[in-house]
Design a protein around this motif. Structure first.
Motif, PDB file in Angstrom:
ATOM      1  N   SER A   1       4.658  -0.184   5.703  1.00 28.03           N
ATOM      2  CA  SER A   1       3.719  -0.950   6.531  1.00 28.03           C
ATOM      3  C   SER A   1       4.270  -2.343   6.806  1.00 28.03           C
ATOM      4  O   SER A   1       4.208  -2.849   7.933  1.00 28.03           O
ATOM      5  CB  SER A   1       2.357  -1.081   5.831  1.00 28.03           C
ATOM      6  OG  SER A   1       1.823   0.174   5.547  1.00 28.03           O
ATOM      7  N   ASN A   2       4.818  -2.965   5.774  1.00 29.52           N
ATOM      8  CA  ASN A   2       5.427  -4.288   5.959  1.00 29.52           C
ATOM      9  C   ASN A   2       6.543  -4.239   6.994  1.00 29.52           C
ATOM     10  O   ASN A   2       6.638  -5.097   7.872  1.00 29.52           O
ATOM     11  CB  ASN A   2       6.029  -4.780   4.631  1.00 29.52           C
ATOM     12  CG  ASN A   2       5.005  -5.427   3.724  1.00 29.52           C
ATOM     13  OD1 ASN A   2       4.089  -6.070   4.186  1.00 29.52           O
ATOM     14  ND2 ASN A   2       5.189  -5.255   2.434  1.00 29.52           N
ATOM     15  N   SER A   3       7.401  -3.229   6.871  1.00 30.12           N
ATOM     16  CA  SER A   3       8.579  -3.177   7.743  1.00 30.12           C
ATOM     17  C   SER A   3       8.183  -2.954   9.200  1.00 30.12           C
ATOM     18  O   SER A   3       8.863  -3.412  10.114  1.00 30.12           O
ATOM     19  CB  SER A   3       9.547  -2.082   7.277  1.00 30.12           C
ATOM     20  OG  SER A   3       9.044  -0.803   7.601  1.00 30.12           O
TER      21      SER A   3
ATOM     22  N   VAL B   1      12.289  -3.790   1.381  1.00 31.14           N
ATOM     23  CA  VAL B   1      11.708  -4.631   2.438  1.00 31.14           C
ATOM     24  C   VAL B   1      10.482  -5.369   1.902  1.00 31.14           C
ATOM     25  O   VAL B   1      10.267  -6.542   2.220  1.00 31.14           O
ATOM     26  CB  VAL B   1      11.344  -3.786   3.679  1.00 31.14           C
ATOM     27  CG1 VAL B   1      10.448  -4.578   4.625  1.00 31.14           C
ATOM     28  CG2 VAL B   1      12.604  -3.354   4.397  1.00 31.14           C
ATOM     29  N   ASP B   2       9.698  -4.711   1.083  1.00 29.49           N
ATOM     30  CA  ASP B   2       8.525  -5.378   0.492  1.00 29.49           C
ATOM     31  C   ASP B   2       8.970  -6.631  -0.267  1.00 29.49           C
ATOM     32  O   ASP B   2       8.391  -7.716  -0.104  1.00 29.49           O
ATOM     33  CB  ASP B   2       7.811  -4.398  -0.446  1.00 29.49           C
ATOM     34  CG  ASP B   2       6.495  -4.943  -0.983  1.00 29.49           C
ATOM     35  OD1 ASP B   2       5.868  -5.757  -0.286  1.00 29.49           O
ATOM     36  OD2 ASP B   2       6.101  -4.533  -2.086  1.00 29.49           O
ATOM     37  N   ALA B   3      10.016  -6.485  -1.071  1.00 33.31           N
ATOM     38  CA  ALA B   3      10.506  -7.642  -1.840  1.00 33.31           C
ATOM     39  C   ALA B   3      11.003  -8.748  -0.909  1.00 33.31           C
ATOM     40  O   ALA B   3      10.752  -9.940  -1.144  1.00 33.31           O
ATOM     41  CB  ALA B   3      11.621  -7.203  -2.791  1.00 33.31           C
TER      42      ALA B   3
ATOM     43  N   VAL C   1       2.126 -10.943   7.112  1.00 28.15           N
ATOM     44  CA  VAL C   1       2.749  -9.602   7.094  1.00 28.15           C
ATOM     45  C   VAL C   1       1.950  -8.690   6.162  1.00 28.15           C
ATOM     46  O   VAL C   1       1.672  -7.532   6.481  1.00 28.15           O
ATOM     47  CB  VAL C   1       4.235  -9.669   6.670  1.00 28.15           C
ATOM     48  CG1 VAL C   1       4.836  -8.266   6.642  1.00 28.15           C
ATOM     49  CG2 VAL C   1       5.018 -10.569   7.622  1.00 28.15           C
ATOM     50  N   HIS C   2       1.556  -9.228   5.020  1.00 31.60           N
ATOM     51  CA  HIS C   2       0.763  -8.413   4.091  1.00 31.60           C
ATOM     52  C   HIS C   2      -0.642  -8.153   4.630  1.00 31.60           C
ATOM     53  O   HIS C   2      -1.213  -7.085   4.381  1.00 31.60           O
ATOM     54  CB  HIS C   2       0.715  -9.067   2.707  1.00 31.60           C
ATOM     55  CG  HIS C   2       1.900  -8.706   1.869  1.00 31.60           C
ATOM     56  ND1 HIS C   2       3.158  -9.193   2.128  1.00 31.60           N
ATOM     57  CD2 HIS C   2       2.038  -7.867   0.809  1.00 31.60           C
ATOM     58  CE1 HIS C   2       4.007  -8.681   1.256  1.00 31.60           C
ATOM     59  NE2 HIS C   2       3.360  -7.865   0.429  1.00 31.60           N
ATOM     60  N   ALA C   3      -1.211  -9.093   5.360  1.00 33.76           N
ATOM     61  CA  ALA C   3      -2.534  -8.853   5.946  1.00 33.76           C
ATOM     62  C   ALA C   3      -2.476  -7.671   6.923  1.00 33.76           C
ATOM     63  O   ALA C   3      -3.333  -6.772   6.894  1.00 33.76           O
ATOM     64  CB  ALA C   3      -3.021 -10.110   6.664  1.00 33.76           C
TER      65      ALA C   3
ATOM     66  N   VAL D   1       9.958  -9.358   2.092  1.00 34.34           N
ATOM     67  CA  VAL D   1       8.765  -9.999   2.680  1.00 34.34           C
ATOM     68  C   VAL D   1       8.107 -10.932   1.668  1.00 34.34           C
ATOM     69  O   VAL D   1       7.659 -12.031   2.022  1.00 34.34           O
ATOM     70  CB  VAL D   1       7.774  -8.932   3.197  1.00 34.34           C
ATOM     71  CG1 VAL D   1       6.472  -9.582   3.643  1.00 34.34           C
ATOM     72  CG2 VAL D   1       8.390  -8.151   4.346  1.00 34.34           C
ATOM     73  N   HIS D   2       8.051 -10.529   0.400  1.00 28.23           N
ATOM     74  CA  HIS D   2       7.476 -11.423  -0.617  1.00 28.23           C
ATOM     75  C   HIS D   2       8.191 -12.782  -0.600  1.00 28.23           C
ATOM     76  O   HIS D   2       7.562 -13.837  -0.654  1.00 28.23           O
ATOM     77  CB  HIS D   2       7.615 -10.811  -2.019  1.00 28.23           C
ATOM     78  CG  HIS D   2       6.783  -9.587  -2.214  1.00 28.23           C
ATOM     79  ND1 HIS D   2       7.049  -8.657  -3.186  1.00 28.23           N
ATOM     80  CD2 HIS D   2       5.684  -9.133  -1.555  1.00 28.23           C
ATOM     81  CE1 HIS D   2       6.152  -7.691  -3.134  1.00 28.23           C
ATOM     82  NE2 HIS D   2       5.314  -7.960  -2.146  1.00 28.23           N
ATOM     83  N   ALA D   3       9.512 -12.733  -0.547  1.00 29.83           N
ATOM     84  CA  ALA D   3      10.282 -13.987  -0.601  1.00 29.83           C
ATOM     85  C   ALA D   3      10.094 -14.802   0.681  1.00 29.83           C
ATOM     86  O   ALA D   3       9.898 -16.023   0.627  1.00 29.83           O
ATOM     87  CB  ALA D   3      11.759 -13.676  -0.837  1.00 29.83           C
TER      88      ALA D   3
ATOM     89  N   PRO E   1       2.851   3.971   3.085  1.00 29.38           N
ATOM     90  CA  PRO E   1       3.346   3.229   1.918  1.00 29.38           C
ATOM     91  C   PRO E   1       3.414   1.734   2.238  1.00 29.38           C
ATOM     92  O   PRO E   1       3.722   1.334   3.370  1.00 29.38           O
ATOM     93  CB  PRO E   1       4.749   3.809   1.696  1.00 29.38           C
ATOM     94  CG  PRO E   1       4.705   5.148   2.340  1.00 29.38           C
ATOM     95  CD  PRO E   1       3.770   5.038   3.503  1.00 29.38           C
ATOM     96  N   HIS E   2       3.152   0.940   1.225  1.00 26.82           N
ATOM     97  CA  HIS E   2       3.042  -0.518   1.415  1.00 26.82           C
ATOM     98  C   HIS E   2       4.293  -1.129   2.060  1.00 26.82           C
ATOM     99  O   HIS E   2       4.204  -1.887   3.031  1.00 26.82           O
ATOM    100  CB  HIS E   2       2.752  -1.160   0.053  1.00 26.82           C
ATOM    101  CG  HIS E   2       2.750  -2.637   0.081  1.00 26.82           C
ATOM    102  ND1 HIS E   2       1.854  -3.373   0.811  1.00 26.82           N
ATOM    103  CD2 HIS E   2       3.569  -3.536  -0.532  1.00 26.82           C
ATOM    104  CE1 HIS E   2       2.095  -4.661   0.642  1.00 26.82           C
ATOM    105  NE2 HIS E   2       3.123  -4.786  -0.168  1.00 26.82           N
ATOM    106  N   GLY E   3       5.450  -0.791   1.510  1.00 23.65           N
ATOM    107  CA  GLY E   3       6.682  -1.382   2.040  1.00 23.65           C
ATOM    108  C   GLY E   3       6.951  -0.948   3.473  1.00 23.65           C
ATOM    109  O   GLY E   3       7.439  -1.738   4.300  1.00 23.65           O
TER     110      GLY E   3
HETATM  111 FE   LIG Z   1       4.012  -6.543  -1.082  1.00 23.46          FE
END
Ligand SMILES: [Fe+2]
Length: 384
Positions: free
Chosen positions: A280-282, A192-194, A262-264, A196-198, A276-278
């Motif tokens: 949190s994004n999800s 999911v992190d990846a 999303v990252h903020a 969100v990056h895209a 975990p970062h991913g």
């Molecule tokens: Fe990230």
């Protein structure tokens, strides 16, 4: 066309089993004395041994530094730099997730030019180059193997960032065998992190450009098309290989176009509740996309039409909603459809989280629409 600049690594090698053949990659470059930076998880999974055997088989002298944990601290960097200097190494290899690669990047700089971390914190503060650097990701998510940033924590917990093109490695080695023992929960959160990056690279309000757009779209084709298969315990190597490449492509995109809201929000969650970062994004992704398409729908409808031929001819709103519904389905099938309340976060914590989010000005400025305090609070309430 507006002015833009795009910077990335000079060499990406995608080679299943490439870690075992590391000697064939390193030897022609003349490196003979290598520091390998990893973490204990990599050692315990047996991935580290493959790399060391590959180096030994090619008679490449090597030392290791493996005392790295999540949210790497300044002391870890000092220790790894000491090992590099004491052994007079001529090359750094980082093998691991984002934390390991963050340490490897700044170690390569400090061991070469004698600066301190304080000297290089900030944007483009590195002077004097770095040691040759090779990065090998063991998850499909951070994209750190192709980004020019490193996040290092002070003992107080404060995170400092180094952003400089010098941190881009000479070689990013993608070896899917490094992902073979990745647990399902890591597949889902890093994947999911990846994603969100895209998405954030494509919809960035400030730095998106034709190259980052192209990479973001191709990354999402790989990531959205393979994350569910990759999540299975007996995932086929091919699906994880495509996730790995998708993550790298997304990394190249966001290293130039930057991530956003999303990252903020995710950083506020990570800072307060150490999720975990991913993950949190999800937890916030869908809610932020819903807010964003209410204000700036065309970036998302364009992205959706690039990814899904079935929405060509639909209205902007319908196309953007289709993208969100596809993401919702994926998040559910990889078992991340959860609310904040399931992670010991209380309703009375949301105001503090909204305040912390607003401090992430650099990221919020990249969001396609402005987010005020009341918006942030409502998004957290929706995610609760
Ligand atoms: Fe990230």
């Amino acid at each position: 066309m507006k002015k833009f600049k795009f910077t990335t690594v000079s060499t990406i090698i995608n080679e299943p089993g490439g870690v075992s053949n590391i000697g064939e990659i390193i030897s022609p470059l003349g490196y003979k004395n290598v520091l390998v930076i990893a973490d204990k998880g990599i050692v315990n999974a047996g991935l580290f041994d493959k790399l060391i055997k590959g180096l030994n088989d090619s008679n490449i002298v090597n030392v290791a530094f493996t005392d790295i944990g999540p949210d790497p601290k300044e002391e870890m960097v000092s220790a790894s730099v000491s090992v590099a200097k004491e052994n007079n190494v001529d090359c750094i290899i980082g093998i691991g997730g984002g934390s390991v690669m963050d340490v490897a990047k700044v170690t390569a700089v400090i061991a070469k030019n004698g600066c301190t971390l304080a000297d290089i914190y900030g944007i483009e503060q590195v002077r004097g180059g770095r040691l040759p650097l090779l990065l090998i990701p063991t998850t499909a998510g951070t994209g750190s193997e192709v980004t020019s940033s490193s996040v290092i924590s002070h003992a107080s917990g404060k995170k400092n960032v180094v952003i400089d093109p010098t941190l881009l490695p000479d070689i990013a080695l993608l070896d899917v065998e490094m992902l073979s023992s990745m647990p399902k929960q890591i597949v889902s959160t890093t994947g999911v992190d990846a994603i969100v990056h895209a998405i954030e690279a494509y919809t960035s309000s400030t730095k998106k450009n034709p190259i980052s757009d192209m990479l973001a779209c191709e990354a999402l084709r790989y990531l959205l098309g393979n994350i569910e298969a990759s999540f299975q315990v007996s995932a086929a190597e091919e699906s994880r290989s495509k996730m790995l490449l998708g993550s790298t492509l997304a990394g190249q995109a966001f290293a130039n176009s930057s991530v956003a809201a999303v990252h903020a929000f995710a950083y506020a969650l990570a800072e307060t509740f150490h999720l975990p970062h991913g993950l949190s994004n999800s937890l916030v992704l869908i809610h932020i996309l819903r807010f964003n398409i209410g204000k700036e729908v065309t970036l998302y409808s364009d992205l959706s039409r690039n990814l899904f031929p079935e929405v060509i001819g639909k209205s902007d709103r319908e196309a953007a909603e289709y993208l969100i519904s596809r993401l919702e389905n994926i998040i559910e099938s990889i078992e991340l459809n959860k609310g904040l309340r399931e992670f010991d976060i209380r309703a009375e914590d949301l105001e503090k989280l909204a305040e912390l989010t607003l401090k992430q000005e650099r990221l919020l400025n990249n969001n396609p629409c402005k987010i005020e305090y009341r918006d942030a609070l409502q998004i957290f309430k929706n995610a609760f």
